[in-house]
Design an enzyme around this catalytic site. Structure first.
Site, PDB file in Angstrom:
ATOM      1  N   TYR A 472      34.636  39.876  75.755  1.00 13.79           N
ATOM      2  CA  TYR A 472      33.244  39.556  75.427  1.00 13.79           C
ATOM      3  C   TYR A 472      32.582  40.852  74.979  1.00 13.79           C
ATOM      4  CZ  TYR A 472      33.942  35.048  77.750  1.00 13.79           C
ATOM      5  OH  TYR A 472      34.383  33.802  78.119  1.00 13.79           O
TER       6      TYR A 472
HETATM    7  C1  LIG Z   1      33.619  30.386  70.966  1.00 18.15           C
HETATM    8  C2  LIG Z   1      34.419  31.389  71.743  1.00 18.15           C
HETATM    9  C3  LIG Z   1      35.109  30.990  72.867  1.00 18.15           C
HETATM   10  C4  LIG Z   1      35.857  31.889  73.610  1.00 18.15           C
HETATM   11  N1  LIG Z   1      36.559  31.447  74.709  1.00 18.15           N
HETATM   12  C5  LIG Z   1      37.329  32.307  75.399  1.00 18.15           C
HETATM   13  C6  LIG Z   1      38.132  31.871  76.494  1.00 18.15           C
HETATM   14  O1  LIG Z   1      38.142  30.699  76.852  1.00 18.15           O
HETATM   15  N2  LIG Z   1      38.890  32.773  77.147  1.00 18.15           N
HETATM   16  C7  LIG Z   1      38.899  34.095  76.781  1.00 18.15           C
HETATM   17  O2  LIG Z   1      39.616  34.880  77.405  1.00 18.15           O
HETATM   18  N3  LIG Z   1      38.167  34.539  75.748  1.00 18.15           N
HETATM   19  C8  LIG Z   1      37.394  33.683  75.047  1.00 18.15           C
HETATM   20  N4  LIG Z   1      36.669  34.139  73.979  1.00 18.15           N
HETATM   21  C9  LIG Z   1      36.750  35.569  73.621  1.00 18.15           C
HETATM   22  C10 LIG Z   1      38.000  35.857  72.818  1.00 18.15           C
HETATM   23  O3  LIG Z   1      39.121  35.962  73.683  1.00 18.15           O
HETATM   24  C11 LIG Z   1      37.855  37.174  72.054  1.00 18.15           C
HETATM   25  O4  LIG Z   1      36.773  37.092  71.176  1.00 18.15           O
HETATM   26  C12 LIG Z   1      39.130  37.527  71.295  1.00 18.15           C
HETATM   27  O5  LIG Z   1      39.087  38.892  70.957  1.00 18.15           O
HETATM   28  C13 LIG Z   1      39.294  36.678  70.057  1.00 18.15           C
HETATM   29  O6  LIG Z   1      40.465  36.957  69.358  1.00 18.15           O
HETATM   30  P1  LIG Z   1      40.540  36.583  67.788  1.00 18.15           P
HETATM   31  O7  LIG Z   1      41.861  36.943  67.300  1.00 18.15           O
HETATM   32  O8  LIG Z   1      40.077  35.163  67.671  1.00 18.15           O
HETATM   33  O9  LIG Z   1      39.401  37.477  67.289  1.00 18.15           O
HETATM   34  P2  LIG Z   1      39.323  38.650  66.106  1.00 18.15           P
HETATM   35  O10 LIG Z   1      37.856  38.764  65.825  1.00 18.15           O
HETATM   36  O11 LIG Z   1      40.235  38.386  64.987  1.00 18.15           O
HETATM   37  O12 LIG Z   1      39.833  39.921  66.889  1.00 18.15           O
HETATM   38  C14 LIG Z   1      39.192  40.437  68.038  1.00 18.15           C
HETATM   39  C15 LIG Z   1      39.491  41.930  68.164  1.00 18.15           C
HETATM   40  O13 LIG Z   1      40.901  42.147  68.207  1.00 18.15           O
HETATM   41  C16 LIG Z   1      41.332  42.860  67.059  1.00 18.15           C
HETATM   42  N5  LIG Z   1      42.535  42.202  66.557  1.00 18.15           N
HETATM   43  C17 LIG Z   1      42.607  41.009  65.914  1.00 18.15           C
HETATM   44  N6  LIG Z   1      43.866  40.724  65.608  1.00 18.15           N
HETATM   45  C18 LIG Z   1      44.611  41.746  66.063  1.00 18.15           C
HETATM   46  C19 LIG Z   1      45.995  42.019  66.018  1.00 18.15           C
HETATM   47  N7  LIG Z   1      46.850  41.174  65.437  1.00 18.15           N
HETATM   48  N8  LIG Z   1      46.440  43.176  66.558  1.00 18.15           N
HETATM   49  C20 LIG Z   1      45.568  44.036  67.135  1.00 18.15           C
HETATM   50  N9  LIG Z   1      44.245  43.828  67.194  1.00 18.15           N
HETATM   51  C21 LIG Z   1      43.766  42.683  66.676  1.00 18.15           C
HETATM   52  C22 LIG Z   1      40.198  42.780  66.065  1.00 18.15           C
HETATM   53  O14 LIG Z   1      40.190  43.866  65.157  1.00 18.15           O
HETATM   54  C23 LIG Z   1      38.997  42.764  66.973  1.00 18.15           C
HETATM   55  O15 LIG Z   1      38.700  44.050  67.425  1.00 18.15           O
HETATM   56  C24 LIG Z   1      35.902  33.248  73.222  1.00 18.15           C
HETATM   57  C25 LIG Z   1      35.209  33.661  72.086  1.00 18.15           C
HETATM   58  C26 LIG Z   1      34.465  32.745  71.343  1.00 18.15           C
HETATM   59  C27 LIG Z   1      33.706  33.207  70.126  1.00 18.15           C
END
Ligand SMILES: Cc1cc2nc3c(=O)[nH]c(=O)nc-3n(C[C@H](O)[C@H](O)[C@H](O)COP(=O)(O)OP(=O)(O)OC[C@H]3O[C@@H](n4cnc5c(N)ncnc54)[C@H](O)[C@@H]3O)c2cc1C
Ligand SMILES: *[C@@H]1O[C@H](CO)[C@@H](O)[C@H](O)[C@H]1NC(C)=O
Ligand SMILES: *[C@@H]1O[C@H](CO)[C@@H](O)[C@H](O)[C@H]1NC(C)=O
Ligand SMILES: *[C@@H]1O[C@H](CO)[C@@H](O)[C@H](O)[C@H]1NC(C)=O
Ligand SMILES: *[C@@H]1O[C@H](CO)[C@@H](O)[C@H](O)[C@H]1NC(C)=O
Ligand SMILES: *[C@@H]1O[C@H](CO)[C@@H](O)[C@H](O)[C@H]1NC(C)=O
Ligand SMILES: CC(=O)N[C@H]1CO[C@H](CO)[C@@H](O)[C@@H]1O
Length: 542
Positions: A472
């Site tokens: 978060y």
């Molecule tokens: C609607 C919503 C619901 C959520 N529910 C939960 C939940 O139930 N449980 C929970 O634990 N979290 C939850 N989250 C938080 C979520 O785990 C984080 O936002 C997580 O970072 C999302 O990963 P992403 O790949 O979707 O995001 P991205 O925005 O793609 O990445 C997040 C971060 O990780 C980096 N990153 C992305 N891909 C990689 C990669 N392949 N290698 C290294 N770094 C990378 C990005 O640069 C960025 O800094 C929720 C978020 C939202 C918006």
């Protein structure tokens, strides 16, 4: 791939020629990709510049926080959507060669938009992994290799396709990308039984700062530790996780019951604080709290919705609730017996009878302008504290809180098993959100409101450090304009990681001393190169 060193001289020549001709970043990038790649892949077809008609739709595709898509938010020079692991390797190499800052995106759910906006450096590019979403489930081994761009919902679906009695304990929201999600921990409704997604990782493949692919054996146990909870985009680009499947029963029971202030919500929630973290590990009862108007009342009240998943049937659940939490007044008609995969859809908020195939769309249902924060609670909040909280929620247009119980398996891991430190002694986690739809006009007002709420909560939540969940992401943390970035990093670093922060910094210093992988809250290397970031720190765009 060609050997990078043998062709370095030619490349330097080539680049200096094209740069002298002041070619654009994307043209130079394509030239570099073609140079380092073994086949003449059609790289132009994988690159979107702002001139391209599809640029906005690709940029916006998975971006969750509309605050970071407003016109004033910085835009990348281009977006590159690789099709293979080796494309990711050459992207790292070429972004370094061209001196263009790289942001990596998997599912786009970053709370502060760090995967698609750089508030500290320009120019920047986005490496969007959305085309890398393979999932290979191996039932003989009870494991799966899952690629970074896959959503967690697709992972759940592919497991369900092979077995009705296996699952994986990660996020509730099914559109999360496994690349960013598991790097920060990944909690969900089975956390009290099996821990986090990151607690159930067996192996990984990562592109490091030199463009090399490392698996667990090649990266070593320090780096393998760091990527399971140390937060996204600090140590490399995650390509694949190997995850361990967990058993789930044929019958799972779910319910949602809502109590308003007029229905003793404060007393029931006060009780929940002690019950939910110590109750049967098969039972996860989160609470969704928001103002609402209810029948026969004109002014808003507070509603508390108990939204639960139980790994078992209704009879046993009723027994557990009768013994431990009769105050909620749960009855059989509140319960729905279903399968694990349908309970996933239920908790994610899909209407009943939505077919599980919806998970294959990998689309998100939650796009808003929002600001969020998190806290961990170690002592029950007294009723007077809750009442003050209700007053504040009623002052805001569209606030939301989600309280998430800990205990069970979460307490059995030590604080240093992985970088995620919020373990034994944590009763529950609070997530605070303010949501809005009218663009950036009133954003300041909503952000001020949530900051004040956060101050109000100080006496009731964890201290020394006040803990926060790295997934978060909250750029307010550690913002002290007076201090160096390393000291700032210590502040949010301790909040996200407690004592694990120092080990993360040591590992970062070893594997990425030049800070190739960086963003506003990436783990800094020690000590000199860590200061490089500081010079750029106050170049904000807001
Ligand atoms: C609607 C919503 C619901 C959520 N529910 C939960 C939940 O139930 N449980 C929970 O634990 N979290 C939850 N989250 C938080 C979520 O785990 C984080 O936002 C997580 O970072 C999302 O990963 P992403 O790949 O979707 O995001 P991205 O925005 O793609 O990445 C997040 C971060 O990780 C980096 N990153 C992305 N891909 C990689 C990669 N392949 N290698 C290294 N770094 C990378 C990005 O640069 C960025 O800094 C929720 C978020 C939202 C918006
Ligand atoms: C937009 O980008 C895509 C992918 O690179 C490419 O196939 C397409 O031709 C581009 N369109 C225009 C109008 O530039
Ligand atoms: C609302 O008012 C109606 C009619 O007066 C009544 O029948 C109903 O029970 C009331 N509902 C609640 C929740 O008080
Ligand atoms: C958690 O901490 C409590 C209190 O310090 C202790 O009694 C208990 O044994 C711990 N539980 C685990 C699983 O370590
Ligand atoms: C900032 O630093 C100066 C000089 O060290 C000090 O006087 C001042 O109190 C500091 N301000 C804050 C807000 O920490
Ligand atoms: C950072 O802010 C200070 C004070 O506002 C200013 O003097 C300095 O030039 C800024 N640095 C950068 C890199 O913008
Ligand atoms: C509720 C609220 O504060 N609304 C404001 C949003 O922004 C517009 C334009 O700035 C104001 O006129 C509203 O009062």
């Amino acid at each position: 791939m060609l050997s990078p060193s043998s062709h370095l001289a030619i490349l330097v020549l080539l680049l200096s020629v094209s740069l002298a001709a002041s070619a654009s970043y994307d043209a130079n990038f394509v030239q570099c990709l073609s140079f380092y790649s073994d086949k003449a892949a059609p790289f132009y077809a994988l690159i979107y510049t702002p001139k391209n008609v599809s640029f906005s739709s690709i940029l916006e595709s998975s971006a969750q926080n509309l605050r970071y898509l407003v016109p004033s938010a910085p835009k990348p020079e281009f977006i590159f959507t690789p099709l293979t692991d080796s494309h990711v390797q050459v992207a790292v190499t070429c972004s370094k060669k061209l001196g263009i800052h790289l942001r990596v995106r998997s599912g786009g759910h970053d709370y502060e938009g760090l995967s698609y906006v750089s508030g500290v450096e320009s120019p920047f590019m986005i490496l969007d992994l959305s085309k890398l979403r393979a999932i290979d489930v191996d039932m003989k081994d009870n494991s799966a290799w899952i690629q970074a761009g896959a959503t967690i919902g697709e992972v759940y679906y592919r497991i369900y396709e092979k077995s009705s009695v296996h699952g994986f304990p990660a996020g509730l929201c099914t559109s999360l990308g496994v690349g960013g999600h598991i790097t920060g921990g990944a909690y969900g409704s089975m956390m009290r039984k099996y821990g986090l997604g990151a607690d159930n990782v067996l192996d990984a493949k990562l592109v490091d700062a030199n463009g090399q692919i490392l698996d667990r054996e090649a990266m070593g146990e320090d780096l393998f530790w760091a990527i399971r909870g140390g937060g996204g985009a600090s140590f490399g680009i995650l390509l694949w996780w190997k995850i361990k499947l967990v058993p789930v029963p044929e019958t799972v029971t779910v319910f949602t019951v809502t109590r308003s202030l007029e229905q003793d919500a404060t007393k029931i929630l006060h009780r929940w604080q002690e019950v939910a973290p110590s109750i049967d590990e098969d039972l996860f009862i989160r609470v969704i709290i928001q103002p609402a108007t209810v029948a026969n009342k004109t002014e808003r009240t507070i509603t508390t919705s108990y939204n639960a998943q139980f790994l078992g049937g209704a009879d046993r659940l009723l027994q557990v609730m009768k013994e431990n939490f009769p105050e909620l007044g749960l009855t059989r008609k509140d319960l729905l017996e279903t399968s694990w995969i349908k309970s996933v859809l239920y908790i994610a908020g899909y209407p009943n009878d939505t077919p599980p195939e919806v998970l294959l769309q990998g689309k998100s249902t939650f796009k808003n302008y929002f600001k969020a924060k998190s806290d961990f609670v170690r002592e029950p909040i007294p009723e007077t504290g809750l009442e003050g909280l209700w007053q504040r929620l009623l002052e805001e247009d569209s606030p939301l809180m989600i309280w998430n119980p800990y205990g069970g398996m979460m307490s059995k891991f030590s604080e240093s098993d992985i970088p995620f430190p919020h373990r034994n002694g944590t009763l529950y986690k609070i997530q605070y959100l303010s949501l809005w739809q009218d663009g950036d006009k009133n954003a300041t007002k909503h952000i001020d409101w949530i900051r004040k709420l956060y101050n109000y909560m100080t006496p009731y939540v964890s201290k020394f450090p006040r803990e926060a969940y790295v997934n978060y992401r909250d750029l307010d943390l550690g913002m002290n304009k007076n201090s160096t970035s390393y000291i700032q990093a210590t502040s949010w670093g301790n909040m996200y990681f407690k004592d694990n922060f120092n080990r993360l910094v040591k590992i970062k210093t070893k594997v990425d001393p030049d800070n190739v992988f960086r963003h506003e809250q990436s783990i800094p290397p020690l000590p000199v190169s860590g200061m490089k970031l500081q010079d750029k720190k106050n170049k904000t765009w807001e």
